[in-house]
Write a protein that holds these residues in place. Sequence first.
Motif, PDB file in Angstrom:
ATOM      1  N   ARG A 135       0.822  -1.214   0.000  1.00  0.00           N
ATOM      2  CA  ARG A 135       0.000   0.000   0.000  1.00  0.00           C
ATOM      3  C   ARG A 135       0.852   1.258   0.000  1.00  0.00           C
ATOM      4  O   ARG A 135       0.346   2.350  -0.253  1.00  0.00           O
ATOM      5  CB  ARG A 135      -0.914   0.027   1.230  1.00  0.00           C
ATOM      6  N   GLN A 136       2.106   1.142   0.299  1.00  0.00           N
ATOM      7  CA  GLN A 136       2.964   2.301   0.521  1.00  0.00           C
ATOM      8  C   GLN A 136       3.794   2.621  -0.720  1.00  0.00           C
ATOM      9  O   GLN A 136       4.070   1.760  -1.547  1.00  0.00           O
ATOM     10  CB  GLN A 136       3.879   2.051   1.725  1.00  0.00           C
ATOM     11  N   SER A 137       4.183   3.880  -0.812  1.00  0.00           N
ATOM     12  CA  SER A 137       5.058   4.330  -1.885  1.00  0.00           C
ATOM     13  C   SER A 137       6.356   4.864  -1.275  1.00  0.00           C
ATOM     14  O   SER A 137       6.409   5.178  -0.078  1.00  0.00           O
ATOM     15  CB  SER A 137       4.377   5.425  -2.720  1.00  0.00           C
ATOM     16  N   ILE A 138       7.383   4.960  -2.090  1.00  0.00           N
ATOM     17  CA  ILE A 138       8.689   5.465  -1.642  1.00  0.00           C
ATOM     18  C   ILE A 138       9.100   6.607  -2.563  1.00  0.00           C
ATOM     19  O   ILE A 138       9.074   6.471  -3.792  1.00  0.00           O
ATOM     20  CB  ILE A 138       9.756   4.355  -1.657  1.00  0.00           C
ATOM     21  N   TYR A 139       9.476   7.741  -1.948  1.00  0.00           N
ATOM     22  CA  TYR A 139       9.942   8.903  -2.703  1.00  0.00           C
ATOM     23  C   TYR A 139      11.330   9.272  -2.210  1.00  0.00           C
ATOM     24  O   TYR A 139      11.512   9.600  -1.039  1.00  0.00           O
ATOM     25  CB  TYR A 139       8.985  10.081  -2.543  1.00  0.00           C
ATOM     26  N   VAL A 140      12.318   9.193  -3.105  1.00  0.00           N
ATOM     27  CA  VAL A 140      13.708   9.496  -2.779  1.00  0.00           C
ATOM     28  C   VAL A 140      14.082  10.792  -3.477  1.00  0.00           C
ATOM     29  O   VAL A 140      13.918  10.913  -4.700  1.00  0.00           O
ATOM     30  CB  VAL A 140      14.641   8.357  -3.221  1.00  0.00           C
ATOM     31  N   TYR A 141      14.605  11.761  -2.720  1.00  0.00           N
ATOM     32  CA  TYR A 141      14.890  13.078  -3.292  1.00  0.00           C
ATOM     33  C   TYR A 141      16.207  13.627  -2.743  1.00  0.00           C
ATOM     34  O   TYR A 141      16.479  13.559  -1.543  1.00  0.00           O
ATOM     35  CB  TYR A 141      13.765  14.060  -2.963  1.00  0.00           C
ATOM     36  N   GLY A 142      16.998  14.160  -3.643  1.00  0.00           N
ATOM     37  CA  GLY A 142      18.176  14.917  -3.238  1.00  0.00           C
ATOM     38  C   GLY A 142      19.249  14.103  -2.524  1.00  0.00           C
ATOM     39  O   GLY A 142      19.985  14.662  -1.713  1.00  0.00           O
ATOM     40  N   CYS A 143      19.374  12.818  -2.811  1.00  0.00           N
ATOM     41  CA  CYS A 143      20.394  11.993  -2.155  1.00  0.00           C
ATOM     42  C   CYS A 143      21.637  11.904  -3.033  1.00  0.00           C
ATOM     43  O   CYS A 143      21.557  11.941  -4.258  1.00  0.00           O
ATOM     44  CB  CYS A 143      19.847  10.596  -1.865  1.00  0.00           C
ATOM     45  N   LYS A 144      22.790  11.764  -2.384  1.00  0.00           N
ATOM     46  CA  LYS A 144      24.053  11.748  -3.104  1.00  0.00           C
ATOM     47  C   LYS A 144      25.000  10.755  -2.449  1.00  0.00           C
ATOM     48  O   LYS A 144      25.112  10.699  -1.225  1.00  0.00           O
ATOM     49  CB  LYS A 144      24.672  13.144  -3.116  1.00  0.00           C
ATOM     50  N   ASP A 145      25.680   9.972  -3.296  1.00  0.00           N
ATOM     51  CA  ASP A 145      26.705   9.041  -2.815  1.00  0.00           C
ATOM     52  C   ASP A 145      26.144   8.128  -1.732  1.00  0.00           C
ATOM     53  O   ASP A 145      26.750   7.928  -0.680  1.00  0.00           O
ATOM     54  CB  ASP A 145      27.912   9.825  -2.290  1.00  0.00           C
ATOM     55  N   SER A 146      24.948   7.573  -1.955  1.00  0.00           N
ATOM     56  CA  SER A 146      24.272   6.745  -0.960  1.00  0.00           C
ATOM     57  C   SER A 146      23.659   5.518  -1.628  1.00  0.00           C
ATOM     58  O   SER A 146      23.500   5.478  -2.855  1.00  0.00           O
ATOM     59  CB  SER A 146      23.177   7.538  -0.225  1.00  0.00           C
ATOM     60  N   VAL A 147      23.305   4.525  -0.807  1.00  0.00           N
ATOM     61  CA  VAL A 147      22.682   3.292  -1.288  1.00  0.00           C
ATOM     62  C   VAL A 147      21.480   2.973  -0.402  1.00  0.00           C
ATOM     63  O   VAL A 147      21.587   3.020   0.834  1.00  0.00           O
ATOM     64  CB  VAL A 147      23.670   2.109  -1.275  1.00  0.00           C
ATOM     65  N   LEU A 148      20.341   2.660  -1.006  1.00  0.00           N
ATOM     66  CA  LEU A 148      19.109   2.336  -0.285  1.00  0.00           C
ATOM     67  C   LEU A 148      18.684   0.913  -0.618  1.00  0.00           C
ATOM     68  O   LEU A 148      18.634   0.526  -1.795  1.00  0.00           O
ATOM     69  CB  LEU A 148      17.993   3.306  -0.658  1.00  0.00           C
ATOM     70  N   GLN A 149      18.365   0.142   0.420  1.00  0.00           N
ATOM     71  CA  GLN A 149      17.871  -1.234   0.259  1.00  0.00           C
ATOM     72  C   GLN A 149      16.407  -1.270   0.686  1.00  0.00           C
ATOM     73  O   GLN A 149      16.066  -0.887   1.805  1.00  0.00           O
ATOM     74  CB  GLN A 149      18.683  -2.193   1.128  1.00  0.00           C
ATOM     75  N   VAL A 150      15.514  -1.723  -0.192  1.00  0.00           N
ATOM     76  CA  VAL A 150      14.088  -1.846   0.103  1.00  0.00           C
ATOM     77  C   VAL A 150      13.756  -3.326   0.229  1.00  0.00           C
ATOM     78  O   VAL A 150      13.789  -4.060  -0.759  1.00  0.00           O
ATOM     79  CB  VAL A 150      13.229  -1.183  -0.992  1.00  0.00           C
ATOM     80  N   ASN A 151      13.448  -3.759   1.436  1.00  0.00           N
ATOM     81  CA  ASN A 151      13.205  -5.179   1.715  1.00  0.00           C
ATOM     82  C   ASN A 151      11.709  -5.441   1.840  1.00  0.00           C
ATOM     83  O   ASN A 151      11.163  -5.552   2.927  1.00  0.00           O
ATOM     84  CB  ASN A 151      13.924  -5.600   3.004  1.00  0.00           C
ATOM     85  N   GLY A 152      11.029  -5.517   0.721  1.00  0.00           N
ATOM     86  CA  GLY A 152       9.593  -5.773   0.742  1.00  0.00           C
ATOM     87  C   GLY A 152       8.938  -5.213  -0.504  1.00  0.00           C
ATOM     88  O   GLY A 152       9.542  -4.469  -1.283  1.00  0.00           O
ATOM     89  N   LYS A 153       7.686  -5.577  -0.704  1.00  0.00           N
ATOM     90  CA  LYS A 153       6.915  -5.096  -1.851  1.00  0.00           C
ATOM     91  C   LYS A 153       6.274  -3.757  -1.525  1.00  0.00           C
ATOM     92  O   LYS A 153       5.698  -3.575  -0.451  1.00  0.00           O
ATOM     93  CB  LYS A 153       5.837  -6.107  -2.231  1.00  0.00           C
ATOM     94  N   VAL A 154       6.363  -2.795  -2.449  1.00  0.00           N
ATOM     95  CA  VAL A 154       5.742  -1.491  -2.293  1.00  0.00           C
ATOM     96  C   VAL A 154       4.939  -1.181  -3.553  1.00  0.00           C
ATOM     97  O   VAL A 154       5.071  -1.856  -4.575  1.00  0.00           O
ATOM     98  CB  VAL A 154       6.786  -0.384  -2.032  1.00  0.00           C
ATOM     99  N   ASN A 155       4.133  -0.128  -3.462  1.00  0.00           N
ATOM    100  CA  ASN A 155       3.277   0.220  -4.599  1.00  0.00           C
ATOM    101  C   ASN A 155       4.088   0.832  -5.726  1.00  0.00           C
ATOM    102  O   ASN A 155       3.983   0.418  -6.873  1.00  0.00           O
ATOM    103  CB  ASN A 155       2.173   1.178  -4.139  1.00  0.00           C
ATOM    104  N   ASN A 156       4.885   1.831  -5.417  1.00  0.00           N
ATOM    105  CA  ASN A 156       5.729   2.445  -6.443  1.00  0.00           C
ATOM    106  C   ASN A 156       6.923   3.128  -5.790  1.00  0.00           C
ATOM    107  O   ASN A 156       6.892   3.445  -4.595  1.00  0.00           O
ATOM    108  CB  ASN A 156       4.941   3.441  -7.298  1.00  0.00           C
ATOM    109  N   ILE A 157       7.966   3.351  -6.576  1.00  0.00           N
ATOM    110  CA  ILE A 157       9.194   4.002  -6.105  1.00  0.00           C
ATOM    111  C   ILE A 157       9.562   5.096  -7.098  1.00  0.00           C
ATOM    112  O   ILE A 157       9.552   4.882  -8.308  1.00  0.00           O
ATOM    113  CB  ILE A 157      10.359   2.999  -5.983  1.00  0.00           C
ATOM    114  N   THR A 158       9.901   6.278  -6.563  1.00  0.00           N
ATOM    115  CA  THR A 158      10.353   7.391  -7.391  1.00  0.00           C
ATOM    116  C   THR A 158      11.684   7.906  -6.852  1.00  0.00           C
ATOM    117  O   THR A 158      11.798   8.205  -5.663  1.00  0.00           O
ATOM    118  CB  THR A 158       9.329   8.543  -7.398  1.00  0.00           C
ATOM    119  N   VAL A 159      12.680   8.004  -7.723  1.00  0.00           N
ATOM    120  CA  VAL A 159      13.993   8.553  -7.373  1.00  0.00           C
ATOM    121  C   VAL A 159      14.153   9.857  -8.139  1.00  0.00           C
ATOM    122  O   VAL A 159      14.139   9.871  -9.373  1.00  0.00           O
ATOM    123  CB  VAL A 159      15.122   7.563  -7.727  1.00  0.00           C
TER     124      VAL A 159
END
Length: 486
Positions: free
Chosen positions: A356-380
């Motif tokens: 049911r949840q969405s993920i919004y990633v903004y303004g990140c630099k020199d980083s790594v994100l791990q998403v452990n699960g199913k989500v509705n949508n992801i925007t970078v």
Amino acid sequence: MEAALVERLEAAVARLEAAVASGASLASAAPRDLDVPAAADPAIVAYEEFVAEAVGRLTAAAEKIGGKVLDATKLLAEAFAVAKDLLVQAKQLQKPASMADAHDFFKPLSDVIAKATAMTEGRRPDYFNHLKSVADSLPALAWVAFLGKDCGMSFPTAHVEESWQMAEFYNNKVLVEYRNKDPDHVEWAKALKDLYMPGLRDYVKKHYPLGPVWGPAGGAAASQPKVVAPTPKAPAAKAPPPPAPPSAPLFTTEKSPKSSQPKEGMSAVFQEISSKPVTAGLRKVTDDMKTKNRADRSGVVSSLAAAPAAPEKTSRAGSFSFKSGPPKLELQMGRKWVVENQVGKKTLAIDDCDSRQSIYVYGCKDSVLQVNGKVNNITVDKCTKFGIVFKDVVAAFEVVNCSGVEVQCQGTAPTISIDNTSGCQLYLSKDSLGASITSAKSSEINVMVPSGATDGDWVEHALPQQYIHSFKDGQFVTSPVSHSGA
């Protein structure tokens, strides 16, 4: 005193007898100075009638199925009954100033929703889609917690519609699975949808468009309900929308046991690539340092000429500039994960997420994100030298306005969109090879797919960024430019 009361009663009886004799209504003949019990609240009466019909239809279908479907349906009926009790109690209590003040008041509803959610956790149970449909739909009842436009919730009617959209995904799965197999399951799914859309939505729109009706300002506080005694707060991770959001982040960005384990595929490559800046030892060459522009043309760069170039190393930025703000990694309103302004963080992780949840990633630099699960949508969005590893997305994965990003899909993603991005390395799993990839105004897009011959090997495919447009047969025909040399 008694004589006066007897006289009043005799006068009232006389007026009633006269009204009956003349054919007038009893209501018009009732004395205005006598205490007459107030009529039942029409909104509550309408609620009881609506629940009796809609929930009754759903329960009848569930009884034919039985098992966990019936258990979940009983929890749904209990939640609707608790919501009615809250509406009745609200008219006798003072409106709370904030969600935090009303936490204990709405806790009975939160507990029922938590029970329904618990039925979907752990090892996937039988009739998972049925149980998930119920659990994801019950937050619609949180409309009773609407305290005003500044409370952080949508207006009641909109909240019901948004909540049902979260549950409709699993409800449609029930319809598709049993369409030609079992009409009882189909009837159950249709009854569940009709309960919310249009049932609950239309009821709320008609009777409570601006939320529950509260008592006078001088009444008892809502944090001290008359019927339901306060109980300890439920864990924030399990609480539905009515409780107040936690003031502290739901989790820290420290390396967790899951994220500390080495991952297969290209997770290790992300860390290796981002551990050291690629251009750390390079220095910008200015015009006065070029041989053709120097008078001596000796080929030796003097130290005086190189000195002005030093500040350029710190002022140089990525292809996209943005205003940096405080770093964030938090769940907002229980539906949207926000990851913002993270710099140099290689162990970012989101573990407690659902479809049911969405993920919004903004303004990140020199980083790594791990998403452990199913989500509705992801925007970078507007990220530089950023890596992300995710499992499954229901709707789409998007990369917008980025430079130098690494993306790995370990599960499925129906749609992947890359827009206005320079440098994108995309790793697809075997399950995600059917994804539709859309690109616009982007360059240097390479897609890595697993080799069918050897496990662990990748085959690289460069997506074209140049096209030839030819006018043929009255229309333009577009084809990518081939760089194979053939």
